[in-house]
Write an enzyme that holds these catalytic residues in place. Structure first.
Site, short mmCIF file in Angstrom:
data_model
loop_
_atom_site.label_atom_id
_atom_site.label_comp_id
_atom_site.label_asym_id
_atom_site.label_seq_id
_atom_site.Cartn_x
_atom_site.Cartn_y
_atom_site.Cartn_z
N ASP A 7 40.99 30.16 38.73
CA ASP A 7 41.53 29.06 37.94
C ASP A 7 43.04 28.96 38.14
OD1 ASP A 7 41.47 27.18 35.50
OD2 ASP A 7 42.82 28.76 34.83
N GLU A 31 35.48 28.15 40.61
CA GLU A 31 36.78 28.82 40.45
C GLU A 31 36.72 30.24 40.99
OE1 GLU A 31 38.69 26.59 36.57
OE2 GLU A 31 37.47 28.37 36.23
#
Lengths: 218, 218
Positions: B35, B107
């Site tokens: 992320d 992610e």
């Protein structure tokens, strides 16, 4: 303390230290990039130094390291205040001492290193600046059940219940499902799982703790 | 669509696709790192493609590109759903189709590329995946005064007032200070500056707009 980086293009460093009160161009766009780079580089440090920390724990540790006050502290160590370019209004009102202005300049400077020297140079610089702070973090935190219990007690809430919901798989590879339930003052339930009942409880406790600690926008 | 990256260590890719319902280790820690990397790499793309966008605009553009639904879409294009490792409960309830699980795996996969091949490989991979989406963004957005006016009208608020507060400096390098004031239904004031009255008004409008649009935790 000095920045362990020598700029090839000094104008990038100068722009990083130009506050919006001095007009345009200024460091606001760089700050956006620097903030993101800082988040990634510190995330990697925590990923390495805290191999057992959960996502929620790493996120909390990072916000201890990367926040306005902490970054302003780093900016002061680097004596960025003396080198800031401010408009006359901010100069008069002492803007070079303000946390938010210093923290923004620090973030912009991280971006300036990236733009000038690439990711490895930026990563080395940030890692050097944060090394002591990361080393000072608690290495292995208390387990999630303990931390949840402490939080609940500190807030005068009753202790949670752990309920074995079921198991899955063969004996040698069994997976346990456990719910952690807080009943008052509001009901919070989370389902954890793990290769032992204890691990499943820790997992569920961590999830409840995350809900209690994380901002609502999470 | 295929991932334009070949893993040296296939176990990293496998871990990135292991959901927490399958027990530990799983992709949760990698998701945290991925992320952050994604945020930085997309920030740089926008920094390059939108040289006139303010920090607030870049931030909004990034959240159009990097959010649960958008990342789940990318995960579907990469057919990650078929390769996810899920616990039997999630398998039965169709977890491989769920946005949040797909976005998290995406992610984590970004982090896996970083851990396997380094920053440049990760950056190349992400830039390839996002190239079309970034190219499809509005190149030069409407100016801040127009966007503020549109927002206020859409919400039934009265239009703002722009007040010249003062000027600074010599004729050839004059700086204008302008306040943008919204009076109802709540008072919002922001001080803008620029090398012309128009630019100072745009600057002030942008700041008011940021306050209206940005989450309260900003």
């Amino acid at each position: 303390m000095e920045l362990a980086y020598h700029f090839r293009d000094a104008s990038l460093a100068a722009l990083a230290l130009t506050h919006r009160s001095a007009g345009k161009p200024n460091n606001e766009r760089m700050e956006f990039l620097g903030d993101a780079l800082l988040g990634a580089i510190v995330a990697e440090m925590l990923y390495e130094t805290h191999p057992k920390a959960t996502e929620g724990e790493m996120s909390r540790l990072r916000s201890q390291l990367v926040n306005g006050q902490a970054l302003a502290g780093l900016a002061r160590e680097l004596e960025l205040g003396d080198r800031l370019k401010l408009g006359s209004g901010e100069l008069k009102s002492g803007g070079f001492r303000r946390d938010s202005i210093l923290a923004d300049a620090f973030e912009a400077l991280v971006a300036a290193v990236y733009l000038d020297g690439g990711f490895d140079a930026c990563r080395d610089t940030v890692r050097t600046l944060f090394a002591d702070r990361v080393a000072a973090l608690p290495r292995s935190s208390k387990d999630a059940k303990t931390r949840l219990q402490e939080w609940l007690q500190a807030h005068g809430w009753p202790l949670p219940q752990y309920e074995l919901v079921g198991t899955e798989g063969e004996d040698h590879a069994r997976i346990f499902d456990v719910n952690c339930v807080v009943n008052e003052p509001m009901v919070i339930t989370a389902a954890g799982r793990g290769s032992s009942r204890r691990l499943a409880e820790q997992d569920a406790a961590e999830l409840v703790l995350n809900r209690l600690l994380e901002p609502l926008d999470g």
